[in-house]
Every structure is written in C-alpha cells, then in structure tokens.
Design a protein around this motif. Structure first.
Motif, mmCIF file in Angstrom:
data_model
loop_
_atom_site.group_PDB
_atom_site.id
_atom_site.type_symbol
_atom_site.label_atom_id
_atom_site.label_comp_id
_atom_site.label_asym_id
_atom_site.label_seq_id
_atom_site.Cartn_x
_atom_site.Cartn_y
_atom_site.Cartn_z
ATOM 1 N N ARG A 112 -72.363 -14.582 13.076
ATOM 2 C CA ARG A 112 -71.984 -14.090 11.754
ATOM 3 C C ARG A 112 -73.214 -13.791 10.892
ATOM 4 N N ASN A 138 -67.778 -12.919 3.497
ATOM 5 C CA ASN A 138 -69.153 -13.311 3.799
ATOM 6 C C ASN A 138 -69.519 -14.661 3.185
ATOM 7 N N ASP A 151 -72.348 -11.286 8.179
ATOM 8 C CA ASP A 151 -71.315 -10.520 8.875
ATOM 9 C C ASP A 151 -70.063 -11.365 9.067
ATOM 10 N N ARG A 152 -69.414 -11.656 7.968
ATOM 11 C CA ARG A 152 -68.158 -12.406 7.983
ATOM 12 C C ARG A 152 -67.204 -11.800 6.952
ATOM 13 N N PRO A 153 -66.942 -10.514 7.047
ATOM 14 C CA PRO A 153 -66.193 -9.837 5.986
ATOM 15 C C PRO A 153 -64.782 -10.371 5.787
ATOM 16 N N SER A 204 -71.974 -7.323 5.176
ATOM 17 C CA SER A 204 -71.106 -6.327 5.799
ATOM 18 C C SER A 204 -69.830 -6.176 4.974
ATOM 19 N N THR A 260 -78.101 -9.515 7.901
ATOM 20 C CA THR A 260 -76.782 -9.118 7.403
ATOM 21 C C THR A 260 -75.795 -10.262 7.544
ATOM 22 N N ARG A 304 -76.418 -11.454 11.382
ATOM 23 C CA ARG A 304 -76.998 -10.436 12.256
ATOM 24 C C ARG A 304 -78.422 -10.117 11.829
#
Length: 259
Positions: A5, A26, A20-22, A57, A18, A7
C-alpha cells in the motif's frame, strides 16, 4: 517495499512515494508507517536521488490520516508508546530527509494526512482538495506534530482555527493563508510536482541540501545536526583530518601544522 500500500517509483533524479490505499482514503496504519520509514532509508542512501515527491492514489483524498480501526482499540499506553511515538519518529525523519521533499496533495488532507504533508518542504494542492485537523471533533488531539510542526510552519493562529474550531480550508483559502505553495487543476498535481522537482534537481545538489538543513534549523525543525554536518564537511577537506587519520593508521602522535 514491505507494504504494497506504499508504492515507490523513481523517475530520473526524483523518488516518488505514493500512498496506495484509496478504498480506505489512504489512511495510515502501523505497517504503512513502517514502510514509509523503509522508503526514507532507501531514498537517503541513493546518491542519484536529488528530490522526492510524496503523493496519494485516487481522485479525492491524499490521506484521511490515521486509520481509526488501527488505533481505536489500543489501550492508552500502547497508543502512546507505539502509535504516537512511531508516527512522530517517522514523520520527523521525513521532515529531515536529505533531499527536498514535495507533497503533491491529490485531494483532501485531514488530520494525520495534513501532518504528513507538513513534513514536506513544498506543498502542491489540487483545486478540489481541502485541508484540516478534525481530531478534537473525535475527542482527541492531533498526535503526529499537528500542534508542533504545523504551528512552526503555518503559524499558531491558523492552527488554532483548524484544531479548536475544526475549520476546513478549501484550496484557494489554503493558498492565501500560506498553507500550500501552489494550487493546480484536478489531476495535474503530479505533473506540477515533477516540474517543480526538475527545477530543484537542476540546481547544485549539495547547496540545495545544505540550504534545506539551514532552513530547518532556523525554523526549529533541527537544532545542532545541521551545524555539526556542515562543520564536519568543512573539516573533511583540511590537512588536519588527513594527518589525524594517517597518525591513527601509523600508530603515532599526530603532527598538525598551522594552516
């Protein structure tokens, strides 16, 4: 990375982290915080990286802060020792990253998400994003330097409005109050961040990194470390250090000369 999660990508001299856990806005948990620390260590060690970018993200939220599900069930001592202290340690390391750090807010930054963004040297906010510190509305206080670093960087009055009254700032108001450095159209944040990173990367890398340390010291982010770093680098070029190292290797008393 230890957590998928978080990146990590590299574009030329720019490292990009980033969130990355939309699906969870996040929001951060302990595993993600640990992965951010791993990224810090890798970025610091990479001599080819001149600038770093922190972003998220998704199209709505940069980060909603700490994942309530991750901390709500912790007993008070574990919450203090693990959740708060670990977050502080990692955020402090991020603020003192060797390379300049740009936060590209692809959407809202609330609570711990704003505290994370505030570790950056420069902040770009997409026009639909809002920022704020909603913690007191949940019966808690900002825990990752929201009442400390944010006061140093944004000023006490604006932090009082966010913390005590729960005021949220839309993009243009955030720009007017100096909470962000640029506002860009939705979806253009990363491109703007890469352009700014390119401008920074084109300048003298040693001068840029030392200037960042000096600004951090003036701001109170770091105290003695920048002075010792610069002094150590200066001494490294002197004949004294060469003679001292030679005398140690040769097991004799040093013979220092006037310079």
């Amino acid at each position: 990375m230890a957590d998928d999660r978080i990146r990590s990508t590299i574009e030329g001299p720019v490292a990009i982290l980033t969130l990355d856990r939309p699906a969870k806005l996040n929001a951060l948990d302990q595993s993600m915080i640990a992965a951010i620390e791993d990224w810090i260590e890798a970025t610091e060690a990479n001599r080819d990286i001149r600038v770093a970018i922190l972003t998220g993200s998704g199209e709505k939220v940069f980060s909603a802060g700490g994942d309530i599900a991750a901390w709500a069930g912790l007993d008070p001592l574990t919450f203090m020792r693990d959740w708060v202290r670990n977050g502080h340690r990692v955020f402090d390391r991020l603020a003192r990253l060797r390379q300049p750090l740009i936060a590209v807010l692809n959407g809202h930054a609330f609570g711990g998400g704003l505290e994370l963004a505030a570790t950056a040297d420069l902040i770009i906010l997409e026009e639909h994003g809002r920022i704020g510190l909603p913690e007191t509305g949940l019966g808690m206080v900002p825990g990752w330097s929201g009442t400390q670093r944010l006061v140093r960087r944004f000023g006490p009055r604006i932090v009082r409005r966010m913390t005590l009254a729960g005021e949220m700032f839309a993009a243009e108001a955030a720009l007017a109050h100096g909470l962000v450095d640029q506002v860009v159209p939705k979806g253009d944040g990363l491109a703007a961040g890469l352009k700014l990173a390119g401008d920074i990367a084109a300048r003298g890398p040693v001068a840029v990194q030392i200037a960042k340390q000096l600004i951090n010291a003036a701001e109170g982010e770091e105290q003695g470390a920048p002075i010792e770093t610069i002094a150590g680098a200066l001494v490294a070029y002197t004949q004294d250090l060469k003679e001292g190292a030679a005398s140690f290797r040769e097991k004799r008393a040093p013979r220092f000369e006037d310079q």
